[in-house]
Design a protein around this motif. Sequence first.
Motif, PDB file in Angstrom:
ATOM      1  N   LEU A 111       0.832  -1.198   0.000  1.00 20.39           N
ATOM      2  CA  LEU A 111       0.000   0.000   0.000  1.00 20.39           C
ATOM      3  C   LEU A 111       0.871   1.254   0.000  1.00 20.39           C
ATOM      4  CD1 LEU A 111      -2.801   1.329   0.207  1.00 20.39           C
ATOM      5  CD2 LEU A 111      -2.593   1.160   2.700  1.00 20.39           C
ATOM      6  N   LYS A 112       1.918   1.250   0.841  1.00 20.84           N
ATOM      7  CA  LYS A 112       2.790   2.414   0.912  1.00 20.84           C
ATOM      8  C   LYS A 112       3.442   2.701  -0.431  1.00 20.84           C
ATOM      9  CE  LYS A 112       6.616   4.382   3.585  1.00 20.84           C
ATOM     10  NZ  LYS A 112       7.268   4.967   2.406  1.00 20.84           N
ATOM     11  N   ALA A 113       3.893   1.664  -1.122  1.00 22.14           N
ATOM     12  CA  ALA A 113       4.559   1.851  -2.410  1.00 22.14           C
ATOM     13  C   ALA A 113       3.613   2.490  -3.425  1.00 22.14           C
ATOM     14  CB  ALA A 113       5.084   0.518  -2.934  1.00 22.14           C
ATOM     15  N   HIS A 114       2.368   2.020  -3.456  1.00 25.83           N
ATOM     16  CA  HIS A 114       1.401   2.559  -4.412  1.00 25.83           C
ATOM     17  C   HIS A 114       1.005   3.988  -4.050  1.00 25.83           C
ATOM     18  CE1 HIS A 114       0.370  -1.030  -6.918  1.00 25.83           C
ATOM     19  NE2 HIS A 114       0.918  -1.670  -5.875  1.00 25.83           N
ATOM     20  N   VAL A 115       0.820   4.244  -2.757  1.00 30.20           N
ATOM     21  CA  VAL A 115       0.465   5.595  -2.327  1.00 30.20           C
ATOM     22  C   VAL A 115       1.619   6.555  -2.597  1.00 30.20           C
ATOM     23  CG1 VAL A 115      -0.059   7.045  -0.320  1.00 30.20           C
ATOM     24  CG2 VAL A 115      -1.238   4.859  -0.624  1.00 30.20           C
ATOM     25  N   ASP A 116       2.846   6.139  -2.304  1.00 35.15           N
ATOM     26  CA  ASP A 116       4.008   6.990  -2.576  1.00 35.15           C
ATOM     27  C   ASP A 116       4.114   7.342  -4.060  1.00 35.15           C
ATOM     28  OD1 ASP A 116       4.685   6.987   0.071  1.00 35.15           O
ATOM     29  OD2 ASP A 116       6.332   5.541  -0.111  1.00 35.15           O
ATOM     30  N   SER A 117       3.788   6.366  -4.913  1.00 34.84           N
ATOM     31  CA  SER A 117       3.801   6.627  -6.351  1.00 34.84           C
ATOM     32  C   SER A 117       2.773   7.703  -6.710  1.00 34.84           C
ATOM     33  CB  SER A 117       3.495   5.337  -7.120  1.00 34.84           C
ATOM     34  OG  SER A 117       3.419   5.581  -8.507  1.00 34.84           O
ATOM     35  N   GLY A 118       1.598   7.610  -6.107  1.00 38.35           N
ATOM     36  CA  GLY A 118       0.564   8.617  -6.350  1.00 38.35           C
ATOM     37  C   GLY A 118       0.984   9.993  -5.868  1.00 38.35           C
ATOM     38  N   ILE A 119       1.638  10.045  -4.709  1.00 38.11           N
ATOM     39  CA  ILE A 119       2.092  11.317  -4.171  1.00 38.11           C
ATOM     40  C   ILE A 119       3.115  11.969  -5.095  1.00 38.11           C
ATOM     41  CG2 ILE A 119       3.312  12.427  -2.255  1.00 38.11           C
ATOM     42  CD1 ILE A 119       0.445  11.584  -1.626  1.00 38.11           C
ATOM     43  N   ARG A 120       4.007  11.156  -5.680  1.00 44.08           N
ATOM     44  CA  ARG A 120       4.985  11.710  -6.616  1.00 44.08           C
ATOM     45  C   ARG A 120       4.286  12.355  -7.817  1.00 44.08           C
ATOM     46  NH1 ARG A 120       7.887   6.955  -5.291  1.00 44.08           N
ATOM     47  NH2 ARG A 120       7.146   5.901  -7.179  1.00 44.08           N
ATOM     48  N   VAL A 121       3.252  11.672  -8.321  1.00 41.17           N
ATOM     49  CA  VAL A 121       2.495  12.220  -9.463  1.00 41.17           C
ATOM     50  C   VAL A 121       1.826  13.531  -9.061  1.00 41.17           C
ATOM     51  CG1 VAL A 121       0.514  11.850 -10.979  1.00 41.17           C
ATOM     52  CG2 VAL A 121       2.136   9.989 -10.554  1.00 41.17           C
ATOM     53  N   LEU A 122       1.202  13.562  -7.887  1.00 34.96           N
ATOM     54  CA  LEU A 122       0.517  14.776  -7.437  1.00 34.96           C
ATOM     55  C   LEU A 122       1.502  15.921  -7.207  1.00 34.96           C
ATOM     56  CD1 LEU A 122      -2.097  13.236  -4.960  1.00 34.96           C
ATOM     57  CD2 LEU A 122      -2.536  14.200  -7.226  1.00 34.96           C
ATOM     58  N   ASN A 123       2.680  15.600  -6.687  1.00 31.25           N
ATOM     59  CA  ASN A 123       3.692  16.637  -6.487  1.00 31.25           C
ATOM     60  C   ASN A 123       4.170  17.213  -7.818  1.00 31.25           C
ATOM     61  OD1 ASN A 123       3.659  16.538  -3.690  1.00 31.25           O
ATOM     62  ND2 ASN A 123       5.332  15.051  -3.550  1.00 31.25           N
ATOM     63  N   LEU A 124       4.332  16.335  -8.805  1.00 30.38           N
ATOM     64  CA  LEU A 124       4.722  16.802 -10.132  1.00 30.38           C
ATOM     65  C   LEU A 124       3.630  17.683 -10.735  1.00 30.38           C
ATOM     66  CD1 LEU A 124       6.339  13.569 -11.637  1.00 30.38           C
ATOM     67  CD2 LEU A 124       7.513  15.724 -11.147  1.00 30.38           C
ATOM     68  N   GLU A 125       2.379  17.261 -10.534  1.00 32.92           N
ATOM     69  CA  GLU A 125       1.263  18.041 -11.054  1.00 32.92           C
ATOM     70  C   GLU A 125       1.200  19.408 -10.379  1.00 32.92           C
ATOM     71  OE1 GLU A 125      -3.237  19.037 -11.222  1.00 32.92           O
ATOM     72  OE2 GLU A 125      -2.108  18.414  -9.459  1.00 32.92           O
ATOM     73  N   HIS A 126       1.436  19.437  -9.060  1.00 31.98           N
ATOM     74  CA  HIS A 126       1.435  20.702  -8.326  1.00 31.98           C
ATOM     75  C   HIS A 126       2.563  21.615  -8.814  1.00 31.98           C
ATOM     76  CE1 HIS A 126       0.813  23.475  -5.038  1.00 31.98           C
ATOM     77  NE2 HIS A 126       2.087  23.367  -4.694  1.00 31.98           N
ATOM     78  N   SER A 127       3.739  21.025  -9.064  1.00 28.77           N
ATOM     79  CA  SER A 127       4.862  21.803  -9.577  1.00 28.77           C
ATOM     80  C   SER A 127       4.540  22.376 -10.953  1.00 28.77           C
ATOM     81  CB  SER A 127       6.112  20.924  -9.646  1.00 28.77           C
ATOM     82  OG  SER A 127       7.189  21.605 -10.234  1.00 28.77           O
ATOM     83  N   LEU A 128       3.879  21.560 -11.783  1.00 29.10           N
ATOM     84  CA  LEU A 128       3.503  22.020 -13.120  1.00 29.10           C
ATOM     85  C   LEU A 128       2.486  23.150 -13.044  1.00 29.10           C
ATOM     86  CD1 LEU A 128       3.711  21.611 -16.175  1.00 29.10           C
ATOM     87  CD2 LEU A 128       1.912  19.884 -16.002  1.00 29.10           C
ATOM     88  N   LEU A 129       1.541  23.042 -12.113  1.00 29.25           N
ATOM     89  CA  LEU A 129       0.548  24.100 -11.949  1.00 29.25           C
ATOM     90  C   LEU A 129       1.219  25.417 -11.566  1.00 29.25           C
ATOM     91  CD1 LEU A 129      -2.378  22.278 -10.084  1.00 29.25           C
ATOM     92  CD2 LEU A 129      -2.377  23.134 -12.431  1.00 29.25           C
ATOM     93  N   LYS A 130       2.212  25.343 -10.678  1.00 23.88           N
ATOM     94  CA  LYS A 130       2.914  26.551 -10.260  1.00 23.88           C
ATOM     95  C   LYS A 130       3.678  27.172 -11.434  1.00 23.88           C
ATOM     96  CE  LYS A 130       5.061  26.648  -6.306  1.00 23.88           C
ATOM     97  NZ  LYS A 130       5.961  26.287  -5.188  1.00 23.88           N
TER      98      LYS A 130
END
Length: 391
Positions: A111-130
């Motif tokens: 579960l942690k591995a899959h959630v961490d993968s999702g967090i990386r995607v969301l962080n990249l998306e947040h960086s792109l939005l900025k």
Amino acid sequence: MKVLAVDDDQRSLHLLKVCLEHQGYEVLIARNGLEALDILYKNDVHLIVTDRMMPKMDGITLCRKIRSLEIRGGYVYIILLTVCDRKEDVVEGIAAGADDYLSKPFNREELKAHVDSGIRVLNLEHSLLKKNEVIRKDLEAAREVQKSLILNDLPIVPGLEFGSYFLPSVYVSGDIYNIFWLDDSHIGFYHVDVMGHGVLSSFFSLLINQRMRNDLYPYELLKVNLNGRPRYKINTPDEVASLLNEENVIRSHESFFTMLYGFLNIESGVISMYRAGHNFPLIIRANGDSFYLKGGGPPIGLGIPINRDGVEHVQLHKGDSFVVFSDGINDCFSAEQADILYGMRRAQEFLVANRSLGMDDLFARLIADVKTFRGKDEFEDDVSIIGIKFN
């Protein structure tokens, strides 16, 4: 960061909550898709772990619903839980909008591995939005600069009325125009449409605008210095187009543009103009008669020689108008019939029917009519209009 856990099985839901809290997340819980949607509306949640099989609304339907919504703050990452990893189930889940899947039963590390993968995607998306926000602000600044370079104060000439309208499709425009005193007896004007639209086209249009404003020095584009009297000679419209067509600075941009250039003799009311691949200018007589001027030659910058027989002269009488608009107007498609264009004829009929209005009001109403025809306010191409009324 908040994570939403969705499962109708109490034991599975409790396990999800414990594991996610152990990873440091604030966990919200829902027992079906309907409860999950309600929580999404009320909370800032961007990661969901949801079971596939649930009553009232299952995980597949929940995925589809989320993808159809405008979620505040950005993207929602969805991990779909399945009791088995059959290919058909996985394909259906991904097609419905899930980003990842995890087979039941799962352990804490999986579960942690899959959630961490999702967090990386969301962080990249947040960086792109900025970064996109920075770009947006830069483009807005560029739009204000471009607006300041396009005429705001039209010449004031007794017996003449001038009008204009400017609307870029994406912040900045490849259209540019001007109406100006050429000398004591002539009002000059140009209307330019650079190939494409957006930042590169706008930079090229500003270069052309700057070139047109550098009248006598050093290139003598619009007027040529003479020894003695008269002190200068006004270049004919085709000579201006030919000079631009031969310039290396134009050809080096590997682009081209259409242009209408001309001047009005304010004493005689005669317009002399050359159309280089541009939209046809429209003459509207005081009595409602109207016609497009269709002479001219090819666009500028393609290396094709200027048509020296393409200059047109037209006499304006009291109450007559001269109007030219960019193809961002006539090339708009109908909201009701995707293959029907607004077209030159409809624009002509609208302008003639409303010719008694002041120029600026007339152009604003034309744009409003085009927007109604399109069914939306945004334009896919740049829009600009200039006009002269001889009173």
